[in-house]
Design a protein around this motif. Structure first.
Motif, PDB file in Angstrom:
ATOM      1  N   GLU A 132     -13.940   6.141  12.094  1.00  0.00           N
ATOM      2  CA  GLU A 132     -12.667   5.615  12.563  1.00  0.00           C
ATOM      3  C   GLU A 132     -12.035   4.926  11.363  1.00  0.00           C
ATOM      4  O   GLU A 132     -12.730   4.374  10.524  1.00  0.00           O
ATOM      5  N   GLY A 133     -10.718   4.913  11.292  1.00  0.00           N
ATOM      6  CA  GLY A 133     -10.088   4.207  10.185  1.00  0.00           C
ATOM      7  C   GLY A 133      -8.639   4.607  10.029  1.00  0.00           C
ATOM      8  O   GLY A 133      -8.245   5.708  10.416  1.00  0.00           O
ATOM      9  N   GLY A 134      -7.849   3.694   9.506  1.00  0.00           N
ATOM     10  CA  GLY A 134      -6.444   3.985   9.266  1.00  0.00           C
ATOM     11  C   GLY A 134      -5.904   3.049   8.210  1.00  0.00           C
ATOM     12  O   GLY A 134      -6.605   2.127   7.765  1.00  0.00           O
ATOM     13  N   PRO A 164       9.063   9.244  12.366  1.00  0.00           N
ATOM     14  CA  PRO A 164       8.880  10.679  12.140  1.00  0.00           C
ATOM     15  C   PRO A 164       7.392  10.971  11.932  1.00  0.00           C
ATOM     16  O   PRO A 164       6.670  10.152  11.366  1.00  0.00           O
ATOM     17  N   VAL A 165       6.964  12.117  12.418  1.00  0.00           N
ATOM     18  CA  VAL A 165       5.553  12.510  12.316  1.00  0.00           C
ATOM     19  C   VAL A 165       5.476  13.752  11.430  1.00  0.00           C
ATOM     20  O   VAL A 165       6.162  14.742  11.692  1.00  0.00           O
ATOM     21  N   HIS A 166       4.671  13.688  10.392  1.00  0.00           N
ATOM     22  CA  HIS A 166       4.560  14.832   9.472  1.00  0.00           C
ATOM     23  C   HIS A 166       3.562  15.828  10.049  1.00  0.00           C
ATOM     24  O   HIS A 166       2.382  15.817   9.698  1.00  0.00           O
ATOM     25  N   CYS A 169      -8.703  -0.551  11.627  1.00  0.00           N
ATOM     26  CA  CYS A 169      -9.837   0.119  12.266  1.00  0.00           C
ATOM     27  C   CYS A 169      -9.505   1.547  12.699  1.00  0.00           C
ATOM     28  O   CYS A 169     -10.407   2.359  12.916  1.00  0.00           O
ATOM     29  N   ASN A 170      -8.236   1.882  12.826  1.00  0.00           N
ATOM     30  CA  ASN A 170      -7.809   3.266  13.071  1.00  0.00           C
ATOM     31  C   ASN A 170      -6.296   3.340  12.877  1.00  0.00           C
ATOM     32  O   ASN A 170      -5.635   2.302  12.718  1.00  0.00           O
ATOM     33  N   ALA A 171      -5.740   4.536  12.909  1.00  0.00           N
ATOM     34  CA  ALA A 171      -4.304   4.693  12.660  1.00  0.00           C
ATOM     35  C   ALA A 171      -3.479   4.157  13.828  1.00  0.00           C
ATOM     36  O   ALA A 171      -2.352   3.697  13.644  1.00  0.00           O
ATOM     37  N   ALA A 214       1.997   9.506   9.057  1.00  0.00           N
ATOM     38  CA  ALA A 214       1.466  10.500   8.122  1.00  0.00           C
ATOM     39  C   ALA A 214      -0.032  10.689   8.364  1.00  0.00           C
ATOM     40  O   ALA A 214      -0.785  11.001   7.443  1.00  0.00           O
ATOM     41  N   SER A 215      -0.433  10.531   9.630  1.00  0.00           N
ATOM     42  CA  SER A 215      -1.850  10.675   9.985  1.00  0.00           C
ATOM     43  C   SER A 215      -2.428  12.017   9.542  1.00  0.00           C
ATOM     44  O   SER A 215      -3.624  12.123   9.287  1.00  0.00           O
ATOM     45  N   HIS A 216      -1.561  13.047   9.450  1.00  0.00           N
ATOM     46  CA  HIS A 216      -2.028  14.390   9.108  1.00  0.00           C
ATOM     47  C   HIS A 216      -2.048  14.649   7.614  1.00  0.00           C
ATOM     48  O   HIS A 216      -2.440  15.734   7.208  1.00  0.00           O
ATOM     49  N   CYS A 217      -1.547  13.725   6.805  1.00  0.00           N
ATOM     50  CA  CYS A 217      -1.200  14.262   5.490  1.00  0.00           C
ATOM     51  C   CYS A 217      -1.408  13.367   4.297  1.00  0.00           C
ATOM     52  O   CYS A 217      -0.674  13.507   3.323  1.00  0.00           O
ATOM     53  N   ALA A 234      -0.491   8.330  20.206  1.00  0.00           N
ATOM     54  CA  ALA A 234      -0.399   7.022  19.539  1.00  0.00           C
ATOM     55  C   ALA A 234       0.955   6.777  18.878  1.00  0.00           C
ATOM     56  O   ALA A 234       1.404   5.625  18.794  1.00  0.00           O
ATOM     57  N   SER A 235       1.640   7.842  18.412  1.00  0.00           N
ATOM     58  CA  SER A 235       2.943   7.653  17.744  1.00  0.00           C
ATOM     59  C   SER A 235       3.964   7.037  18.692  1.00  0.00           C
ATOM     60  O   SER A 235       4.896   6.365  18.249  1.00  0.00           O
ATOM     61  N   ALA A 236       3.800   7.290  19.982  1.00  0.00           N
ATOM     62  CA  ALA A 236       4.712   6.710  20.975  1.00  0.00           C
ATOM     63  C   ALA A 236       4.124   5.423  21.568  1.00  0.00           C
ATOM     64  O   ALA A 236       4.826   4.431  21.755  1.00  0.00           O
TER      65      ALA A 236
END
Ligand SMILES: *Cc1c(COP(=O)(O)O)cnc(C)c1O
Length: 389
Positions: free
Chosen positions: A197-199, A133-135, A55-57, A161-164, A85-87
């Motif tokens: 929303e989505g991941g 790691p976060v891109h 439903c989301n990242a 890789a939410s950004h990429c 969210a990464s943490a």
């Protein structure tokens, strides 16, 4: 006054709308065939074996941590220069979170800092179970180097890789999971492709993929490889074998995702063209422009400039406010996560990741999205010129 220009936004066309309406008219709004079609389309685009949509990242990151069995006695490391969210995903599992400072050139997790911190952690018996790691901004971290360290120090890797989605590393699509256990994408409207929303979580491991599917849907299964139903049980029968969640995405959203994915290369190319224009038009201003390293083809989620304090007396706040007053939706990515009150209360203090703090004090994100016109770009550049000089 000009219309407000946001820092990011979705790009939607009639094809997208028709695709959504088609699912709305069908029987399957959720848990239907469009979800697996979207998963297969993304997996095949990225060159990974399995994909699990969510439903989301944030939910996908949590599923990924659960699948890697992150728990209360574990430690997870990520970058401070990221979205919460990464943490938080590791905290959801009860794990301790720690942060590795960034490289001042790429704003991604620094390999040198990671290696130093691993050496120290080893001597203290506090090695991480998972590193995330976060891109940042769409540019891949140095994944080959992180993977070498993972093999040496025995940790798993989740790429945030939410950004990429659409970006590349060493001539391969990000999401191939060549150097990681799991890769996460976000389809929030400001990201590269959108489902509202989505991941999604990608992996080459069938075990991790089925574990994530389990956690996505209440920890329940009908899979006879996992459970042995009693003799009098029919097709209705299921068992809950773990504590899972409802992290499902809808077929309606996935229809949008499939349609958006068809345009992804065009979207990334348009982002890249806008970046070239910014780079050219801003090169003589007192700004530090983003750099793309050789092994990378950024998906260009964000265009971040740093105010160069050697070259201008204007503060970041003054410049930011002037751009806002000109109706330009600038933003700042990111406040170092450990400076949030929630993390400070866990013991983190100012000065913990100095590169990340210096970067944060100077950064401004300019608008970047497919559909941003040349007139918009000129207006943004002119407004920035007036603000910095
Ligand atoms: C957007 C984002 C997320 C969260 O994505 P959602 O789909 O909104 O949950 C996680 N990490 C990073 C780096 C992000 O930019």
């Amino acid at each position: 006054m000009r219309d407000y220009i946001p820092y990011g936004r979705q790009n939607v066309d009639e094809e997208d709308i028709d695709a959504v309406v088609k699912v709305l008219r069908s029987n399957w709004w959720t848990q239907g065939p469009t979800v697996s079609q979207f998963e297969e389309a993304v997996a095949s685009y990225c060159g990974a074996k399995y994909a699990v949509a969510a439903c989301n990242a944030t939910a996908a990151l949590h599923m990924a941590c659960l699948a890697l069995e992150v728990g209360t006695n574990d430690i997870v490391w990520t970058s401070p220069n990221t979205f919460l969210a990464s943490a938080n995903c590791a905290r959801f599992c009860g794990a301790d979170v720690d942060f590795v400072d960034i490289d001042p050139k790429t704003y991604n997790m620094s390999i040198e800092k990671l290696e130093e911190k691993l050496l120290l952690a080893k001597s203290q018996g506090k090695l991480p179970k998972v590193v995330i790691p976060v891109h940042f901004s769409g540019q891949s971290c140095d994944m080959a180097a992180i993977k070498r360290l993972a093999d040496k120090y025995n940790f798993s890797i989740i790429e945030d890789a939410s950004h990429c989605i659409g970006g590349e590393y060493m001539d391969e699509k990000i999401g191939s999971c060549r150097y990681s256990d799991i890769t996460i994408f976000s389809f929030h409207p400001v990201k590269i492709i959108a489902t509202a929303e989505g991941g999604m979580a990608l992996t080459n491991s069938s075990k991790l993929s089925s574990r994530m599917q389990l956690y996505r849907s209440h920890g329940m299964t009908r899979d006879k490889n996992i459970i042995t139903p009693p003799d009098d049980a029919g097709e209705w029968y299921y068992e809950q074998v773990a504590l899972g969640y409802n992290y499902r995405i809808t077929d309606i959203q996935c229809a949008l995702g499939i349609s958006q994915l068809k345009k992804i290369d065009k979207f990334v190319e348009e982002r890249r063209n806008i970046v070239s224009k910014y780079n050219e038009l801003l090169k003589d201003l007192p700004l530090i422009l983003p750099q793309e390293i050789g092994s990378s083809n950024s998906a260009w989620h964000l265009y971040v400039v740093q105010i160069d304090p050697q070259k201008t007396n204007k503060t970041r706040l003054e410049i930011f406010n002037k751009l806002k007053a000109a109706n330009i939706g600038v933003n700042v990515h990111y406040i170092p996560v450990y400076l949030q009150p929630y993390y400070k209360q866990l013991g983190f203090v100012e000065g913990y990741c100095p590169n990340s703090e210096v970067y944060y004090s100077r950064a401004i994100t300019l608008p970047l999205f497919p559909g941003l016109t040349d007139t918009d770009i000129e207006y943004i550049v002119e407004s920035l010129k007036k603000a910095v000089i």
